[in-house]
Design a protein around this motif. Structure first.
Motif, PDB file in Angstrom:
ATOM      1  N   ASN A 212      -8.260  -3.696   1.364  1.00 13.11           N
ATOM      2  CA  ASN A 212      -9.621  -4.154   1.104  1.00 13.11           C
ATOM      3  C   ASN A 212     -10.014  -5.171   2.172  1.00 13.11           C
TER       4      ASN A 212
ATOM      5  N   TRP B 180       0.829  -1.199   0.000  1.00 14.17           N
ATOM      6  CA  TRP B 180       0.000   0.000   0.000  1.00 14.17           C
ATOM      7  C   TRP B 180       0.869   1.256   0.000  1.00 14.17           C
TER       8      TRP B 180
ATOM      9  N   ARG C 195      -8.298   4.997   4.610  1.00 16.67           N
ATOM     10  CA  ARG C 195      -9.477   4.119   4.661  1.00 16.67           C
ATOM     11  C   ARG C 195     -10.211   4.265   5.987  1.00 16.67           C
TER      12      ARG C 195
ATOM     13  N   THR D 245      -8.566   1.045  -2.159  1.00 18.26           N
ATOM     14  CA  THR D 245      -9.292  -0.145  -1.720  1.00 18.26           C
ATOM     15  C   THR D 245     -10.032  -0.805  -2.876  1.00 18.26           C
TER      16      THR D 245
END
Length: 596
Positions: free
Chosen positions: A407, A162, A170, A375
């Protein structure tokens, strides 16, 4: 660092159930109360063996005070054991009396057996590559943080690719709505309540576009207008007080839409009854005009076009295309808008794998400005895995999706697959990361509790099991899990309250009943254990575990009726269902063959 801390009993308390509801005979109930009172104070010396029995003759005064206590002939305890039991009787005085006056006897004989201590489970230390990460996660989960703060404090998944800050971005989606339904209802009771609400929602809509820290909060603010009738009532009241308000129209339209989705259910359309589909269509027909009017009045109120696009996906291609076009004109950076773009691209909604990859490329180009969008870029990687029946088969694809983007859905699937393969530590890391972003998912909370219980961390497992039961209070499975964890973390008595809850669910009633009766036999509460097992086998006559417990209780009391319980146990034994019965079954067979 030890994984199971000392003082587990200081963990969040589980309500304690009292006498078992299965005891209907007043005399048995009284004997059970006497046994429980003494057992609670009995410091059992090591010299007393499991299964040894000792009877004590009690002479009592009205009110329950112990006048004298004498060991009866045939007591199987040694001198130290007898003295410890008599000391417990003296400490428990006065014994239970109130509520038992009708069956009180000045002299009574009560039998005691050593409680059975559960076999200790040694905590398992995590492998080096996960130790530091999971210690951090454990410490964070123990703190009283709100969902967003907990999410932001979490370390990212080990090995993730990431971009910096994607995980924390997120976390913005976990912020609580600015107002609750009760807050709005209260505000509508003031002279300028509706006007103030309009101003507040307008400001939130503007902040969605202007302030990165407030992105998506307008969508979250409307999440309170769910399928509950209260949401419809509050939204209707708002619209009545502010009939020209786009924001009030959005609220009522959203409530109708969510009622429609709930009416439809979660099965495939081909498996959904016509009545449910008709109900959904009727509610959508109420929602669409309100949402369209809201969008006409406030073109940048993107929750309206996003909900319209979702309704169109289910009912009208024309509505879907129009609504999504309106959304992309004004809010092409929104997570929820682009989530709907990705959903529309899925094959089950008429899309294709190519369409999903194209949507992911579109979203990835925008993720640099809005990291939370990352995501969604992993969805095409894991989509096929969603269709698999075997959790262990999907690990490679779901791991790839998890490492690419934060995710939660794919991390949960990866963790479940790893657990199915026996890889508990890696499964724990992935399930924990999924719960970082979906903290209210009772399936994943329950899975993590199961993993932690197997790894010997009953304290952490207890917190997760409590949360899972709170999220799904009607689920017998969740209460049964909580009972199993509480039994390990806190003791037999503390398992009874959740077991009573699990017994209310037909799907878990029998196995919860078994465990409920075991809590009495394990603690040596013989009268309660016998009454409980009698009720269990009366309701479930083929339950071999009930007959096994009854045979044990009657055996330690030298009750001739043990023979019937043994016979029924051997008749209904099922080693596939109760593999731990093998030793008792062999013992009873040997005893039977030795009889003349």
């Amino acid at each position: 660092m030890a994984w199971v801390l000392a003082g587990i009993a200081a963990a969040s308390a589980v309500p304690v159930a009292q006498a078992p509801p299965t005891i209907k005979d007043p005399q048995v109930s009284y004997t059970a109360a006497l046994q429980a009172a003494v057992l609670a104070r009995w410091q059992v010396p090591a010299s007393v063996r499991a299964g040894d029995m000792c009877a004590i003759k009690l002479t009592l005064l009205p009110g329950g005070e112990v006048f004298s206590a004498t060991v009866q002939p045939g007591c199987e305890f040694d001198v130290q054991g007898r003295e410890a039991l008599l000391a417990a009787v003296r400490q428990a005085s006065p014994l239970p009396y109130r509520g038992h006056e009708a069956v009180f006897q000045r002299e009574t004989v009560v039998r005691f057996v050593r409680p059975v201590a559960p076999a200790p489970i040694a905590p398992i230390k995590p492998p080096a590559q996960f130790q530091e990460h999971l210690l951090q996660v454990r410490a964070i989960e123990a703190q009283p943080l709100d969902e967003e703060a907990r999410c932001r404090a979490y370390p990212d998944l080990p090995g993730s690719e990431w971009p910096e800050g994607a995980g924390k971005a997120r976390c913005l989606l976990l912020r609580a709505p600015i107002l609750s339904l009760d807050d709005i209802d209260t505000q509508l009771g003031t002279s300028k309540g509706a006007a103030d609400l309009d101003r507040r929602f307008r400001a939130l809509m503007q902040a969605h576009y202007d302030d990165p820290a407030q992105r998506e909060q307008i969508f979250i603010a409307y999440s309170i207008f769910d399928a509950d009738p209260k949401a419809e009532r509050v939204a209707r009241r708002w619209l009545e007080q502010s009939p020209g308000s786009a924001f009030a129209r959005m609220a009522l339209g959203d409530a109708y839409a969510r009622q429609g989705w709930k009416a439809r259910g979660t099965q495939w359309a081909s498996e959904t009854p016509d009545a449910q589909m008709e109900r959904m269509g009727s509610l959508f027909q109420r929602a669409v005009p309100l949402l369209a009017e809201a969008l006409e009045k406030e073109a940048r109120l993107s929750p309206a076009c996003e909900q319209l696009a979702a309704i169109g996906r289910m009912s009208s291609d024309q509505l879907q295309r129009w609504a999504m076009g309106e959304c992309l004109k004004v809010d092409a950076q929104s997570f929820f808008v682009l989530e709907e773009v990705m959903t529309q691209a899925e094959p089950r909604w008429g899309g294709s794998a190519d369409a999903m990859r194209a949507a992911a490329a579109l979203i990835a180009a925008r993720a640099q400005q809005s990291p939370v969008l990352l995501t969604l870029t992993a969805v095409p990687i894991g989509y096929e895995a969603d269709m698999a029946d075997d959790w262990s088969e999907i690990v490679p694809d779901t791991v790839a999706a998890s490492l690419k983007a934060p995710n939660a859905g794919y991390m949960a699937r990866a963790g479940r697959g790893m657990y199915a393969q026996g890889d508990r530590w890696r499964g724990l890391a992935y399930v924990s990361q999924a719960l970082r972003f979906h903290p209210g998912d009772d399936d994943e909370l329950a899975l993590r509790a199961e993993i932690l219980l197997e790894l010997g961390d009953a304290e952490w497992a207890l917190r997760d099991a409590q949360r899972a039961a709170a999220v799904a209070p009607a689920s017998g499975r969740r209460h049964y899990l909580l009972a199993r964890v509480a039994r390990r973390a806190l003791g037999e008595r503390e398992a009874r309250a959740p077991l009573l809850q699990a017994m209310e669910d037909a799907d878990t009633r029998e196995r919860a009943y078994e465990l409920y009766c075991q809590t009495y036999s394990m603690l040596g509460e013989l009268a309660a254990a016998e009454a409980c097992t009698q009720a269990l086998v009366a309701e479930f006559p083929r339950n071999a575990e009930g007959w096994r417990m009854m045979a044990w209780v009657r055996g330690v009391q030298d009750d001739p009726a043990q023979a019937l319980a043994v016979e029924q146990f051997m008749k209904y034994q099922d080693l596939d269902r109760w593999p731990h019965h093998a030793r008792d079954l062999e013992r009873y067979r040997r005893l039977k063959s030795a009889q003349p």
